[in-house]
Design a protein around this motif. Structure first.
Motif, PDB file in Angstrom:
ATOM      1  N   CYS A 344       0.840  -1.206   0.000  1.00  0.00           N
ATOM      2  CA  CYS A 344       0.000   0.000   0.000  1.00  0.00           C
ATOM      3  C   CYS A 344       0.875   1.256   0.000  1.00  0.00           C
ATOM      4  CB  CYS A 344      -0.912   0.030   1.231  1.00  0.00           C
ATOM      5  SG  CYS A 344      -2.305  -1.108   1.192  1.00  0.00           S
ATOM      6  N   TYR A 348       1.417   3.857  -3.115  1.00  0.00           N
ATOM      7  CA  TYR A 348       1.092   5.273  -2.906  1.00  0.00           C
ATOM      8  C   TYR A 348       2.272   6.153  -3.332  1.00  0.00           C
ATOM      9  CZ  TYR A 348       0.243   9.687  -0.454  1.00  0.00           C
ATOM     10  OH  TYR A 348       0.080  11.009  -0.153  1.00  0.00           O
ATOM     11  N   ALA A 376      -5.097  11.195  -3.225  1.00  0.00           N
ATOM     12  CA  ALA A 376      -5.025   9.766  -2.902  1.00  0.00           C
ATOM     13  C   ALA A 376      -4.549   9.617  -1.462  1.00  0.00           C
ATOM     14  CB  ALA A 376      -4.058   9.053  -3.848  1.00  0.00           C
ATOM     15  N   LYS A 377      -5.121   8.642  -0.751  1.00  0.00           N
ATOM     16  CA  LYS A 377      -4.737   8.387   0.639  1.00  0.00           C
ATOM     17  C   LYS A 377      -4.760   6.884   0.918  1.00  0.00           C
ATOM     18  CE  LYS A 377      -6.706  12.707   2.454  1.00  0.00           C
ATOM     19  NZ  LYS A 377      -5.470  13.382   2.910  1.00  0.00           N
ATOM     20  N   ILE A 378      -3.970   6.483   1.896  1.00  0.00           N
ATOM     21  CA  ILE A 378      -4.014   5.110   2.391  1.00  0.00           C
ATOM     22  C   ILE A 378      -4.831   5.096   3.675  1.00  0.00           C
ATOM     23  CG2 ILE A 378      -2.670   3.157   3.248  1.00  0.00           C
ATOM     24  CD1 ILE A 378      -0.254   4.270   1.730  1.00  0.00           C
ATOM     25  N   HIS A 393       0.440   7.585   7.372  1.00  0.00           N
ATOM     26  CA  HIS A 393      -0.761   6.902   6.889  1.00  0.00           C
ATOM     27  C   HIS A 393      -1.545   6.224   8.016  1.00  0.00           C
ATOM     28  CE1 HIS A 393       0.941   7.626   2.960  1.00  0.00           C
ATOM     29  NE2 HIS A 393       2.011   6.911   3.242  1.00  0.00           N
ATOM     30  N   ILE A 418      -6.442   3.737  -0.872  1.00  0.00           N
ATOM     31  CA  ILE A 418      -5.667   2.499  -0.977  1.00  0.00           C
ATOM     32  C   ILE A 418      -5.821   1.751   0.352  1.00  0.00           C
ATOM     33  CG2 ILE A 418      -3.387   1.495  -1.424  1.00  0.00           C
ATOM     34  CD1 ILE A 418      -2.614   4.194  -2.737  1.00  0.00           C
TER      35      ILE A 418
END
Length: 457
Positions: A344, A348, A376-378, A393, A418
């Motif tokens: 992940c 990213y 976008a982010k985890i 994250h 993600i």
């Protein structure tokens, strides 16, 4: 039809709920669909039969699936059955309406309901749903905080809606599970009643039966029970209501899902290649946490291949190209499912290398991010022991909840999430229209995950 007087009054009295959004303060009115209405009424009959409560002979030995009938069980067998309503068709609301109805049923004499899940995040989600609509229950549900609290909650003479994970029924090592209550008017409502979901449900079911020897069991599931799964049937019984994918799509309760194969090949030498297929079948989405060394080593070997840097870069490039074309055609959001938290983070970083403006602001500052076209982010769990690259994250439960609300807002630029296993079950975001799966998944776990994109929007 719905306007047959007795049916219409039943709908008005028992199948309307009001839900308040704690963030916006808005109130939503929810009315049951026909599949929920028929399922709940069939489940009521079966619960009375299974519990042995009420007058002998009252109710039917046959059960309804819409307007069809299936054969039921025996009186007092404590197996009320399984409701299979496909993902996205309102299963949690069916559970809510069922709870509201069974609580008020005179034959059940003010029952205690135990709502059972197998994971804390699912317990929180379902508890939140019931809490927001608690008026239909006529009481406030309570979430068990631990084994001792659970025993206190189940020690009452009657009443109560108790939420717990199945793990809280496991006694301390070496001890036998004591009987917490011998009342017959206790109903255990299991969410996602699958053998694999409950980790050998026959073993855990024994602990449940020891704790609640006269309770009745009913299961709600969004995916079908496998034909070979005799243990789930032994605990819950047979289907009492079926609302499958085809019916949900035909009713426009969900949208059809289309699959596209996008191959990012593994870098393998010939000596490894012949073993991968066999090993791949043994590895499921839960294996990152297994304690069995054999499976752990196989998982680690495959994880290393899947997360190989060149492959990750190839994957990132393909994702960027595909998603940019996707949002040109249809406004919405995407979820990327990876095999491990390491992958992940690596994916990213690869995405941000290609699209630097997709990087999130420090501390998820919404004001700083609102001018961006895409963020976008985890979303993952972790601890202080995880490396510094991962810490940005890892968020608290409250911060993850705020991110979930942002992701559900189609106007928010947080467009790509993600995950490894967060948000794959019980998470509803109607604007989520694309899922990229780069992880070995199968069976009901896969069906639950892909159903994140089947919501009507």
């Amino acid at each position: 039809g719905v306007f047959q007087p007795e049916r219409f009054l039943d709908l008005l009295q028992h199948f309307i709920a009001f839900e308040e959004d704690s963030d916006s303060g808005s109130v939503h009115k929810i009315i049951a669909g026909y599949h929920q209405f028929h399922a709940v009424n069939a489940a009521l009959e079966e619960t009375v039969r299974a519990s042995g409560m009420g007058q002998a002979g009252k109710g039917s030995d046959r059960i309804a699936v819409g307007d069809r009938r299936l054969h039921g069980g025996k009186r007092g067998d404590r197996r009320a059955g399984v409701v299979w309503h496909t993902q996205g068709s309102g299963k949690s609301f069916a559970m809510l309406f069922y709870a509201g109805r069974i609580i008020r049923l005179p034959e059940m004499e003010n029952p205690t309901l135990v709502v059972l899940t197998d994971r804390n995040d699912l317990d929180d989600q379902l508890f939140g749903q019931f809490q927001r609509c608690h008026e239909i229950l006529g009481q406030t549900p309570v979430q068990a905080e631990g084994r001792d609290h659970l025993r206190t909650l189940l020690g009452v003479a009657s009443g109560g809606v108790v939420f717990t994970t199945i793990q809280k029924f496991l006694p301390p090592k070496g001890e036998k599970m004591p009987a917490l209550s011998e009342r017959r008017n206790i109903v255990v409502i299991a969410d996602e009643a699958h053998r694999s979901q409950y980790d050998l449900i026959d073993g855990l079911a024994r602990k449940l039966h020891d704790a609640l020897p006269n309770a009745s069991f009913i299961g709600f599931t969004g995916t079908p029970i496998e034909k070979t799964d005799a243990n789930t049937r032994a605990v819950f019984g047979e289907y009492i209501s079926v609302y499958d994918i085809q019916r949900a799509v035909a009713d426009k309760a969900t949208v059809p899902i289309f699959y596209e194969s996008r191959i990012a090949k593994l870098s393998l030498n010939e000596s490894v290649l012949q073993n991968v297929d066999a090993e791949f079948e043994e590895i499921t989405e839960a294996e990152e946490e297994t304690s069995k060394e054999k499976l752990k080593s196989k998982w680690a070997a495959l994880e290393a291949l899947v997360g190989e840097p060149k492959r990750t870069q190839l994957l990132a490039k393909d994702l960027v190209t595909h998603f940019e074309k996707r949002i040109d055609a249809l406004e919405g959001k995407a979820m990327i499912v990876c095999m491990s938290r390491r992958i992940c983070v690596d994916l990213y970083n690869a995405l941000i290398t290609l699209r630097p403006d997709w990087a999130g602001a420090r501390d998820d500052d919404q004001e700083a991010e609102k001018s961006r076209a895409c963020i976008a982010k985890i979303v993952m769990t972790g601890s202080a022991e995880d490396g510094p690259q991962w810490q940005e994250h890892i968020r608290s439960k409250d911060k993850r909840r705020k991110l979930a609300n942002r992701f559900k807002d189609v106007k928010d630029p947080f467009r790509i999430v993600i995950v490894r296993d967060m948000w794959l079950t019980g998470f509803d975001a109607p604007c989520l229209h694309t899922m990229y799966v780069d992880k070995p998944m199968q069976g009901h776990g896969l069906m639950q995950a892909i159903a994140r994109v089947n919501r009507v929007f």
